[in-house]
Design a protein around this motif. Structure first.
Motif, PDB file in Angstrom:
ATOM      1  N   VAL A   1      -5.865  10.713   0.902  1.00 43.77           N
ATOM      2  CA  VAL A   1      -7.338  10.101   0.978  1.00 43.77           C
ATOM      3  C   VAL A   1      -7.873  10.424  -0.582  1.00 43.77           C
ATOM      4  CG1 VAL A   1      -9.498   9.929   2.094  1.00 43.77           C
ATOM      5  CG2 VAL A   1      -7.488   9.967   3.392  1.00 43.77           C
ATOM      6  N   ARG A   2      -8.121  11.513  -0.840  1.00 40.62           N
ATOM      7  CA  ARG A   2      -8.579  12.140  -2.322  1.00 40.62           C
ATOM      8  C   ARG A   2      -7.936  11.487  -3.309  1.00 40.62           C
ATOM      9  NH1 ARG A   2      -8.656  18.110  -0.639  1.00 40.62           N
ATOM     10  NH2 ARG A   2     -10.095  18.173   1.151  1.00 40.62           N
ATOM     11  N   GLU A   3      -6.699  11.554  -3.151  1.00 34.67           N
ATOM     12  CA  GLU A   3      -5.800  11.223  -4.415  1.00 34.67           C
ATOM     13  C   GLU A   3      -6.338   9.721  -4.717  1.00 34.67           C
ATOM     14  OE1 GLU A   3      -1.843  12.651  -3.503  1.00 34.67           O
ATOM     15  OE2 GLU A   3      -2.439  14.496  -4.273  1.00 34.67           O
ATOM     16  N   TYR A   4      -6.060   8.909  -3.576  1.00 30.13           N
ATOM     17  CA  TYR A   4      -6.504   7.449  -3.795  1.00 30.13           C
ATOM     18  C   TYR A   4      -7.726   7.127  -4.082  1.00 30.13           C
ATOM     19  CZ  TYR A   4      -1.729   7.072  -1.406  1.00 30.13           C
ATOM     20  OH  TYR A   4      -0.176   7.152  -1.030  1.00 30.13           O
ATOM     21  N   ALA A   5      -8.593   7.812  -3.592  1.00 28.94           N
ATOM     22  CA  ALA A   5      -9.869   7.589  -3.956  1.00 28.94           C
ATOM     23  C   ALA A   5     -10.198   7.728  -5.416  1.00 28.94           C
ATOM     24  CB  ALA A   5     -11.001   8.349  -3.105  1.00 28.94           C
ATOM     25  N   SER A   6      -9.742   9.004  -6.026  1.00 25.70           N
ATOM     26  CA  SER A   6     -10.095   9.155  -7.272  1.00 25.70           C
ATOM     27  C   SER A   6      -9.209   8.319  -8.188  1.00 25.70           C
ATOM     28  CB  SER A   6      -9.573  10.814  -7.747  1.00 25.70           C
ATOM     29  OG  SER A   6      -7.998  10.930  -7.425  1.00 25.70           O
ATOM     30  N   ALA A   7      -8.086   7.629  -7.765  1.00 25.13           N
ATOM     31  CA  ALA A   7      -7.441   6.647  -8.398  1.00 25.13           C
ATOM     32  C   ALA A   7      -8.169   5.402  -8.412  1.00 25.13           C
ATOM     33  CB  ALA A   7      -5.986   6.592  -8.005  1.00 25.13           C
ATOM     34  N   GLY A   8      -9.278   5.189  -7.664  1.00 20.56           N
ATOM     35  CA  GLY A   8      -9.951   3.951  -7.648  1.00 20.56           C
ATOM     36  C   GLY A   8      -9.216   2.896  -6.841  1.00 20.56           C
ATOM     37  N   ILE A   9      -8.479   3.138  -5.910  1.00 18.51           N
ATOM     38  CA  ILE A   9      -7.585   1.983  -5.056  1.00 18.51           C
ATOM     39  C   ILE A   9      -8.734   1.559  -3.881  1.00 18.51           C
ATOM     40  CG2 ILE A   9      -5.930   1.936  -3.541  1.00 18.51           C
ATOM     41  CD1 ILE A   9      -4.244   3.937  -5.106  1.00 18.51           C
ATOM     42  N   GLY A  10      -9.071   0.382  -4.073  1.00 21.32           N
ATOM     43  CA  GLY A  10     -10.163  -0.127  -3.186  1.00 21.32           C
ATOM     44  C   GLY A  10     -10.142  -0.193  -1.637  1.00 21.32           C
ATOM     45  N   GLN A  11      -8.771   0.058  -0.932  1.00 25.23           N
ATOM     46  CA  GLN A  11      -8.563   0.011   0.171  1.00 25.23           C
ATOM     47  C   GLN A  11      -7.367   1.167   0.765  1.00 25.23           C
ATOM     48  OE1 GLN A  11      -9.494  -3.061   3.080  1.00 25.23           O
ATOM     49  NE2 GLN A  11     -10.381  -4.303   1.425  1.00 25.23           N
ATOM     50  N   TYR A  12      -7.370   1.665   1.721  1.00 25.56           N
ATOM     51  CA  TYR A  12      -6.614   2.704   2.209  1.00 25.56           C
ATOM     52  C   TYR A  12      -6.459   2.350   3.773  1.00 25.56           C
ATOM     53  CZ  TYR A  12      -4.422   7.198   3.367  1.00 25.56           C
ATOM     54  OH  TYR A  12      -3.411   8.215   3.587  1.00 25.56           O
ATOM     55  N   TRP A  13      -5.205   1.962   4.183  1.00 32.58           N
ATOM     56  CA  TRP A  13      -5.159   1.815   5.533  1.00 32.58           C
ATOM     57  C   TRP A  13      -4.202   2.897   6.247  1.00 32.58           C
ATOM     58  CZ3 TRP A  13      -3.868  -4.152   5.837  1.00 32.58           C
ATOM     59  CH2 TRP A  13      -4.971  -4.918   5.714  1.00 32.58           C
ATOM     60  N   VAL A  14      -4.476   3.296   7.412  1.00 29.47           N
ATOM     61  CA  VAL A  14      -3.615   4.389   7.913  1.00 29.47           C
ATOM     62  C   VAL A  14      -3.198   3.902   9.232  1.00 29.47           C
ATOM     63  CG1 VAL A  14      -3.702   6.775   8.742  1.00 29.47           C
ATOM     64  CG2 VAL A  14      -4.993   6.215   6.559  1.00 29.47           C
ATOM     65  N   VAL A  15      -1.872   3.927   9.440  1.00 27.72           N
ATOM     66  CA  VAL A  15      -1.459   3.607  10.523  1.00 27.72           C
ATOM     67  C   VAL A  15      -0.967   4.808  11.291  1.00 27.72           C
ATOM     68  CG1 VAL A  15       0.583   2.274  11.780  1.00 27.72           C
ATOM     69  CG2 VAL A  15      -0.443   1.407   9.505  1.00 27.72           C
ATOM     70  N   ASP A  16      -1.439   4.960  12.511  1.00 29.23           N
ATOM     71  CA  ASP A  16      -1.245   6.139  13.416  1.00 29.23           C
ATOM     72  C   ASP A  16      -0.090   5.593  14.552  1.00 29.23           C
ATOM     73  OD1 ASP A  16      -2.902   8.148  12.614  1.00 29.23           O
ATOM     74  OD2 ASP A  16      -4.672   6.883  13.285  1.00 29.23           O
ATOM     75  N   ARG A  17       0.829   6.615  14.738  1.00 31.04           N
ATOM     76  CA  ARG A  17       1.960   6.186  15.536  1.00 31.04           C
ATOM     77  C   ARG A  17       1.597   6.605  16.947  1.00 31.04           C
ATOM     78  NH1 ARG A  17       7.247   7.842  12.446  1.00 31.04           N
ATOM     79  NH2 ARG A  17       8.287   6.939  14.284  1.00 31.04           N
ATOM     80  N   ASP A  18       0.213   6.601  17.287  1.00 33.39           N
ATOM     81  CA  ASP A  18      -0.036   6.681  18.628  1.00 33.39           C
ATOM     82  C   ASP A  18       0.234   5.788  19.456  1.00 33.39           C
ATOM     83  OD1 ASP A  18      -1.759   4.935  17.678  1.00 33.39           O
ATOM     84  OD2 ASP A  18      -3.707   5.918  17.998  1.00 33.39           O
ATOM     85  N   GLY A  19      -0.039   5.801  20.687  1.00 34.31           N
ATOM     86  CA  GLY A  19       0.512   4.513  21.816  1.00 34.31           C
ATOM     87  C   GLY A  19       0.081   3.106  21.405  1.00 34.31           C
ATOM     88  N   PRO A  20      -1.102   2.877  20.960  1.00 29.58           N
ATOM     89  CA  PRO A  20      -1.356   1.415  20.600  1.00 29.58           C
ATOM     90  C   PRO A  20      -0.995   1.305  19.055  1.00 29.58           C
ATOM     91  CG  PRO A  20      -3.301   2.808  20.728  1.00 29.58           C
ATOM     92  CD  PRO A  20      -2.314   3.601  21.277  1.00 29.58           C
TER      93      PRO A  20
END
Length: 81
Positions: A24-43
């Protein structure tokens, strides 16, 4: 700002801390506008983060992966990209 508009991360067992803190910190410092995280939980929840004015990510939405796959990624990107 970088030309990369979106990074999608699929959380693997054992990489939760890396995906939710370090990257999260690395992508934010690179200026990437959006970061999506897919959790492998049930849903298989996807958390959509947007880069805020202070240079850190803000949680924009949390949605089921099945719902997100029924839409176009462009529906969720800022028009500035």
């Amino acid at each position: 700002m970088t030309e990369i508009a979106l990074v999608v991360e699929i959380v693997s067992p054992g990489s939760e801390a890396m995906d939710s803190v370090t990257k999260v910190r690395e992508y934010a410092s690179a200026g990437i506008g959006q970061y999506w995280v897919v959790d492998r939980d049930g849903p298989q929840t996807v958390t959509l983060h947007r880069l805020g004015g202070d240079g850190s990510y803000e949680e924009h939405a949390k949605v089921p992966l099945a719902w997100l796959l029924q839409s176009s990624p462009a529906d969720h990107l800022d028009e500035s990209f």
